[in-house]
Design a protein around this motif. Structure first.
Motif: not given
Ligand SMILES: [Zn+2]
Length: 429
Positions: A268, A258, A275, A270
């Motif tokens: 992403c 990430h 990322c 996250c």
């Molecule tokens: Zn990510």
């Protein structure tokens, strides 16, 4: 001997006779053979300082006690001296079974193996890993129990190691992940699975286990300092520094998936844009390749793309990952980068892209002599690392039992002959 669960040991670790005054020469040598995963008689003499004839006598006793096996590589020969020179001594526990549970973005794989880490059975279930883990633990435990029941000798497992593609706190074994694998955050998978299986279970990050697998049996064997990168649907790194896996203060080292490489890139899982995982992992690379080839059904896999245009896409993705790795190289000055997972094993163009970026972004003195190679174990680095780790845990347990005057039951065994393995060819950056 320190408990192995506290962290990895270098492969050539052996208990010091000075801190373990109870050890006899025989126990000392047995311990070295066990933790080595395989060692020649001459290396034993070098490491212990015991004369060759002394080593021969001790090894003779261990062979007679059936505590070790002598494996002759490169076929049989009647010349006893030549056989001994090419032979590897390995510890043997023939009745012991070990297992591993691999969670990844495709599903759950379980493998049961003997103490040579030779798989005796394997089972797989498709699963979505980014979901509440309770049902996944049930599936994994059921899969392992089912596999065990199909074996000829379904004895209880002596050690199980779990590989998870996420950050794991090395002190608590809990998943430390508010952003990635968020449904797993603060769970204790080893405890959950151990309760369901009725045996102690150990857990580690899959890239750390992959690094260990490559170090002991794969492309990392010639090196004491290298970065292992698991490049599949996710991207994670494992570090081998000074001959041991380096996991950082909390055990989270190597979480490079990430790192942001393109602030305007795709979103992403996250919550951040661009990322490395949404740009250079197997998912987005495959999506790009399929789009170019109008593969709307998604029938083609990574191995189907071998043309020049595909090579360009793969090279570019590798180059992007290489930028992140170049920074890590400037910091750590490794001897090598070993690329595992789906992308590492399938495509030289991906590796070429990484090499280009290292040449471009790493300090010349760092890039000089740095080797970028594909994993020697293909896509099985973490699996192999898990089995080696499980074997190590059994040896550690057994070793302590032996010091206490007892040991696990043993059976008779014969001589084993194996082919000489070939190593992954290296390529200079
Ligand atoms: Zn990510």
């Amino acid at each position: 001997m320190a408990p192995i669960a506290a962290g990895y040991e270098p492969v050539d670790f052996h208990p010091s006779r000075y801190t373990q005054p109870r050890l006899t020469n025989k126990q000392w040598v047995a311990g070295i053979i066990r933790s080595s995963g395989g060692i020649s008689r001459s290396d034993l003499a070098l490491r212990t300082g015991i004369s060759k004839s002394g080593v021969a006598a001790l090894v003779g006793e261990l062979l007679a006690d059936r505590l070790v096996d002598e494996v002759f590589e490169g076929g049989r020969t009647h010349d006893l001296e030549r056989r001994r020179r090419s032979a590897t001594l390995r510890a043997v526990l023939p009745d012991v079974l070990i297992g591993t549970i691999q969670f990844d973005h495709e599903g759950i794989t379980v493998v049961i193996a003997d103490m040579t880490c030779e798989p005796l059975g394997r089972a797989f279930a498709e699963a979505r890993i980014n979901t509440a883990p309770g049902p996944l633990f049930e599936t994994a435990a059921g899969l392992l129990r089912g596999l065990l029941s199909t074996l000829e000798r379904p004895e209880p497992l002596d050690a199980v190691v779990v590989a998870l593609p996420g950050p794991i706190d090395k002190a608590t074994g809990r998943v430390r992940s508010p952003s990635v694998l968020s449904a797993w955050s603060d769970t204790d998978p080893a405890e959950e699975l151990g309760r369901r299986l009725g045996i102690p279970v150990h857990i580690d990050n899959d890239a750390d286990l992959g690094a260990w697998g490559e170090f002991v049996e794969g492309a990392g064997r010639p090196f004491t300092d290298f970065l292992y990168v698991e490049a599949s649907r996710g991207i994670g790194a494992g570090l081998v520094l000074d001959g041991a896996v380096y996991r950082g203060s909390a055990g989270i080292a190597g979480e490079i998936g990430h790192n942001q490489v393109d602030p305007a890139g795709p979103l992403c899982r996250c919550g951040q844009n661009g990322c490395i995982e949404v740009v250079a992992s197997s998912g987005p690379v495959l999506a790009k390749l399929r789009a170019i080839r109008d593969d709307h059904a998604g029938a083609l896999s990574l191995n189907d793309f071998v043309d020049g245009v595909s090579a360009r896409v793969l090279r570019e993705a590798g180059h992007t990952l290489g930028q992140v790795l170049a920074e890590a190289c400037n910091l750590l000055n490794p001897q090598a980068i070993v690329i595992g997972g789906q992308l590492g094993s399938a495509h030289e163009s991906y590796l070429e892209g990484i090499r280009e970026a290292i040449r471009r972004y790493a300090q010349p003195v760092i890039a000089d002599g740095l080797v970028v190679v594909a994993a020697g174990l293909g896509e099985s680095s973490a699996l192999t690392g898990s089995l080696i780790r499980a074997r190590h845990l059994v040896f550690d347990h057994e070793f302590r039992l032996e010091l206490g005057g007892t040991s696990l039951p043993r059976k008779a065994h014969g001589e084993v002959t194996v082919d000489t393995g070939t190593r992954a060819a290296g390529a200079l950056v």
